[in-house]
Design an enzyme around this catalytic site. Structure first.
Site, mmCIF file in Angstrom:
data_model
loop_
_atom_site.group_PDB
_atom_site.id
_atom_site.type_symbol
_atom_site.label_atom_id
_atom_site.label_comp_id
_atom_site.label_asym_id
_atom_site.label_seq_id
_atom_site.Cartn_x
_atom_site.Cartn_y
_atom_site.Cartn_z
ATOM 1 N N LYS A 1 16.334 -17.965 1.730
ATOM 2 C CA LYS A 1 15.113 -18.277 2.477
ATOM 3 C C LYS A 1 14.098 -17.173 2.284
ATOM 4 O O LYS A 1 14.438 -15.996 2.383
ATOM 5 C CB LYS A 1 15.467 -18.371 3.978
ATOM 6 C CG LYS A 1 14.304 -18.670 4.871
ATOM 7 C CD LYS A 1 14.231 -20.138 5.169
ATOM 8 C CE LYS A 1 12.949 -20.548 5.842
ATOM 9 N NZ LYS A 1 11.812 -20.728 4.922
ATOM 10 N N SER B 1 10.558 -20.332 11.290
ATOM 11 C CA SER B 1 10.848 -21.157 10.114
ATOM 12 C C SER B 1 12.223 -21.810 10.261
ATOM 13 O O SER B 1 12.418 -22.975 9.924
ATOM 14 C CB SER B 1 10.875 -20.294 8.852
ATOM 15 O OG SER B 1 9.595 -20.229 8.291
ATOM 16 N N THR C 1 4.720 -14.621 13.951
ATOM 17 C CA THR C 1 4.950 -13.247 13.504
ATOM 18 C C THR C 1 4.202 -12.260 14.404
ATOM 19 O O THR C 1 4.789 -11.298 14.918
ATOM 20 C CB THR C 1 4.529 -13.070 12.034
ATOM 21 O OG1 THR C 1 5.251 -14.021 11.261
ATOM 22 C CG2 THR C 1 4.844 -11.671 11.525
ATOM 23 N N ASN D 1 -3.739 -13.011 10.027
ATOM 24 C CA ASN D 1 -2.815 -13.831 10.804
ATOM 25 C C ASN D 1 -1.990 -12.980 11.765
ATOM 26 O O ASN D 1 -1.896 -13.288 12.960
ATOM 27 C CB ASN D 1 -1.911 -14.583 9.801
ATOM 28 C CG ASN D 1 -0.933 -15.499 10.489
ATOM 29 O OD1 ASN D 1 -1.073 -15.769 11.679
ATOM 30 N ND2 ASN D 1 0.059 -15.957 9.758
ATOM 31 N N LYS E 1 12.914 -14.983 -2.297
ATOM 32 C CA LYS E 1 11.457 -14.762 -2.314
ATOM 33 C C LYS E 1 10.896 -15.340 -3.597
ATOM 34 O O LYS E 1 11.588 -15.362 -4.633
ATOM 35 C CB LYS E 1 11.158 -13.255 -2.275
ATOM 36 C CG LYS E 1 9.782 -12.936 -1.759
ATOM 37 C CD LYS E 1 9.737 -13.023 -0.241
ATOM 38 C CE LYS E 1 8.386 -12.763 0.350
ATOM 39 N NZ LYS E 1 8.445 -12.743 1.830
ATOM 40 N N LYS F 1 17.001 -8.947 6.942
ATOM 41 C CA LYS F 1 16.298 -9.365 8.160
ATOM 42 C C LYS F 1 17.012 -10.548 8.825
ATOM 43 O O LYS F 1 17.231 -10.567 10.036
ATOM 44 C CB LYS F 1 14.859 -9.763 7.785
ATOM 45 C CG LYS F 1 13.891 -9.762 8.931
ATOM 46 C CD LYS F 1 12.505 -10.196 8.492
ATOM 47 C CE LYS F 1 11.752 -9.130 7.733
ATOM 48 N NZ LYS F 1 10.379 -9.539 7.375
HETATM 49 P P1 NAD Z 1 -3.673 -11.884 6.151
HETATM 50 O O1 NAD Z 1 -4.070 -12.026 4.752
HETATM 51 O O2 NAD Z 1 -3.921 -12.986 7.127
HETATM 52 O O3 NAD Z 1 -4.391 -10.562 6.796
HETATM 53 C C1 NAD Z 1 -4.395 -9.330 6.158
HETATM 54 C C2 NAD Z 1 -5.409 -8.430 6.869
HETATM 55 O O4 NAD Z 1 -5.362 -7.141 6.294
HETATM 56 C C3 NAD Z 1 -6.861 -8.910 6.748
HETATM 57 O O5 NAD Z 1 -7.532 -8.665 7.950
HETATM 58 C C4 NAD Z 1 -7.418 -8.018 5.635
HETATM 59 O O6 NAD Z 1 -8.829 -7.859 5.712
HETATM 60 C C5 NAD Z 1 -6.692 -6.739 5.964
HETATM 61 N N1 NAD Z 1 -6.683 -5.789 4.856
HETATM 62 C C6 NAD Z 1 -6.573 -6.034 3.519
HETATM 63 N N2 NAD Z 1 -6.660 -4.879 2.847
HETATM 64 C C7 NAD Z 1 -6.821 -3.896 3.764
HETATM 65 C C8 NAD Z 1 -6.969 -2.503 3.691
HETATM 66 N N3 NAD Z 1 -6.963 -1.865 2.528
HETATM 67 N N4 NAD Z 1 -7.099 -1.806 4.855
HETATM 68 C C9 NAD Z 1 -7.096 -2.436 6.058
HETATM 69 N N5 NAD Z 1 -6.958 -3.766 6.186
HETATM 70 C C10 NAD Z 1 -6.833 -4.478 5.051
HETATM 71 O O7 NAD Z 1 -2.137 -11.478 6.128
HETATM 72 P P2 NAD Z 1 -1.088 -11.614 7.302
HETATM 73 O O8 NAD Z 1 -0.415 -12.935 7.218
HETATM 74 O O9 NAD Z 1 -1.713 -11.179 8.580
HETATM 75 O O10 NAD Z 1 -0.012 -10.544 6.830
HETATM 76 C C11 NAD Z 1 -0.223 -9.145 7.017
HETATM 77 C C12 NAD Z 1 1.008 -8.431 6.518
HETATM 78 O O11 NAD Z 1 2.154 -8.858 7.260
HETATM 79 C C13 NAD Z 1 1.328 -8.709 5.038
HETATM 80 O O12 NAD Z 1 1.808 -7.516 4.486
HETATM 81 C C14 NAD Z 1 2.459 -9.729 5.107
HETATM 82 O O13 NAD Z 1 3.344 -9.630 4.006
HETATM 83 C C15 NAD Z 1 3.177 -9.297 6.383
HETATM 84 N N6 NAD Z 1 3.933 -10.381 7.011
HETATM 85 C C16 NAD Z 1 3.298 -11.527 7.369
HETATM 86 C C17 NAD Z 1 4.040 -12.544 7.969
HETATM 87 C C18 NAD Z 1 3.367 -13.829 8.416
HETATM 88 O O14 NAD Z 1 4.054 -14.688 8.985
HETATM 89 N N7 NAD Z 1 2.072 -13.982 8.200
HETATM 90 C C19 NAD Z 1 5.405 -12.397 8.190
HETATM 91 C C20 NAD Z 1 6.028 -11.192 7.824
HETATM 92 C C21 NAD Z 1 5.258 -10.188 7.238
#
Ligand code: NAD
Length: 459
Positions: free
Chosen positions: A80, A392, A201, A252, A116, A104
């Protein structure tokens, strides 16, 4: 497996090897060999699948797009993990992320293994039609190894519910008459997705921090005060304080963390700073988070970047540089943007007492060691950001049962699962000399080792 992860897995296995109560039936030379086998199994993926998707673009050109599906380990259940669309995707990164998923899921008792996917494209450079074709091709090329009982993808960076809906549609066409609802998660609610998945998340990330600072400390205050642990001193020092919070990333995850903190009445919180790819916004009296979320939803995900935009948003804030969010004078720093954000050059300027990893691996190994030695608590990704995969799992379950839960039920089930994990890792964290990350890995590796042994994988 990345060095940091590999080192912690290795260290965890050493702790378990030395623990005579763990798998006592394995002794002497046999025990040594079994633990060396465990390291070999956990540090390598089962399969690395790579294809070059042949894609006919809308402009008439045919291109080859590199695509991966890595299956790390399925001893606990079907593989997954998300599918990332990003121009920097590399095989090693996909392998690392698949390994993290195995660990995890084991930590949170989610009955899945780790996988992945990745596609080496910048999705912003492709039309919707091209992205649709790329999604279909991905499923066509990997359809033999995917499925509700084999390997279940989900969204990741660059993909969302639209892509999962397309992929499930293609899977269904390729395998008529077979069960398909659980083949992909993170789908739209109309197409069998779960209520609450989008916020899962971020809510989980905030809840992890809140549970530690509010529920756990309140319940264990006396016990904590008797611990000889600098981490216990850290949480007790923050107990009744009005906490200043900064959040890196307002997507997000980050925006949901910000709203949860803003709305949380249990702790006397103030979100004083948020940031994104362009800007840090700061207000020592606290930012108007609902107004910022409204602005972002109407401005392609970007926070206000100018005085005029702040006025349009109705928000009072100082505009700072993007890196400044990390080193502000705050109590708590949530990292919800990218990997490797806190590193050797900026770690000495960190002032927060608690850091929470919403993103995967935002703190480098060197910074992790340095900050932990100073008594700063780093709540690791493996613990804090598992809400997405837990919901999920609930989506997969609902698809099987064809019974759907209300949003409150989803949230309650997610938090109950996370709470069970917290209650198994927080007490040893405050009793032993390990960091919270090491403690989580020990738990996870213990579960995986136990099952690998019981399923006869060490012979
Ligand atoms: P997203 O794309 O919705 O948001 C990312 C945010 O980070 C945006 O606000 C963007 O402007 C900002 N950003 C990008 N570059 C930046 C920088 N250099 N400095 C500061 N801010 C910056 O992504 P997300 O879904 O919110 O995910 C964020 C992180 O969490 C990712 O690393 C993702 O792998 C991890 N993650 C997400 C989930 C999920 O369910 N969405 C689950 C586990 C882990």
């Amino acid at each position: 497996m990345a060095n940091q992860m590999m080192d912690i897995v290795k260290g965890s296995l050493q702790v378990l090897l030395d623990d005579v109560d763990f798998l006592p039936e394995l002794a002497g030379e046999r025990r040594e060999k079994a633990f060396s086998s465990l390291l070999s199994i956990l540090s390598t993926p089962d399969h690395v699948n790579k294809s070059f998707l042949r894609v006919a673009l809308e402009n008439g050109q045919v291109t080859r797009v590199p695509a991966f599906r890595v299956q790390h380990n399925n001893v606990l259940g079907p593989y997954k993990g998300g599918i990332r669309f990003h121009e920097t995707v590399k095989e090693e990164e996909v392998v690392n992320l698949a390994s993290l998923m195995t660990l995890k899921n084991a930590l949170h008792e989610v009955p899945f293994g780790g996988g992945k996917g990745g596609v080496v494209i910048n999705p912003r450079e492709y039309s919707d039609k091209d992205l649709y074709v790329i999604c279909k091709k991905y499923v066509q090329y990997f359809s033999d190894i995917l499925g509700p009982d084999k390997d279940i993808p989900a969204p990741d960076v660059g993909t969302g519910e639209r892509e999962m809906d397309w992929m499930m549609g293609e899977y269904k066409s390729i395998r008529p008459g077979e069960s398909y609802r659980g083949s992909f998660t993170g789908k739209s609610v109309e197409n069998g997705g779960s209520l609450g998945r989008r916020e899962a998340t971020g809510k989980g990330v905030y809840y992890t921090f809140r549970y530690l600072l509010h529920d756990f400390v309140k319940r264990q205050e006396h016990w904590l005060s008797e611990r000889d642990s600098m981490f216990a001193k850290t949480v007790l020092s923050l107990k009744d304080k009005s906490l200043k919070i900064a959040i890196q990333g307002f997507g997000n995850v980050g925006s949901v963390v910000a709203l949860s903190a803003y709305q949380c009445n249990h702790l006397n919180n103030k979100v004083v700073a948020v940031s994104d790819r362009n800007v840090t916004l700061y207000n020592s009296d606290g930012l108007d988070i609902p107004a910022l979320i409204k602005f972002v939803s109407m401005n392609k995900g970007d926070l206000p970047m100018t005085g005029d935009q702040l006025e349009t948003a109705g928000v009072k804030a100082k505009i700072l540089g993007i890196g400044e969010v990390l080193t502000l004078d705050v109590d708590v720093l949530f990292l919800a943007a990218l990997e490797n954000q806190v590193y050797q050059e900026n770690m000495i300027d960190i002032k927060a007492k608690i850091m929470v990893e919403g993103a995967n691996a935002p703190v480098t190994t060197v910074a992790d060691g340095y900050l932990s030695d100073k008594g700063i608590i780093i709540i690791p990704d493996i613990l804090a950001n598992a809400g997405g995969v837990i919901v999920s799992y609930l989506e997969w379950l609902q698809g099987r049962e064809t019974q759907f839960y209300t949003e409150d039920e989803v949230f309650e089930k997610q938090l109950s699962k996370m709470k069970n994990t917290f209650d198994s890792v927080f007490p040893p964290f405050f009793s032993d000399s390990f960091t919270l990350r090491q403690q989580c890995y020990i738990h996870s590796v213990m579960k995986l080792s136990n099952i690998l042994y019981r399923q006869g994988k060490l012979y």
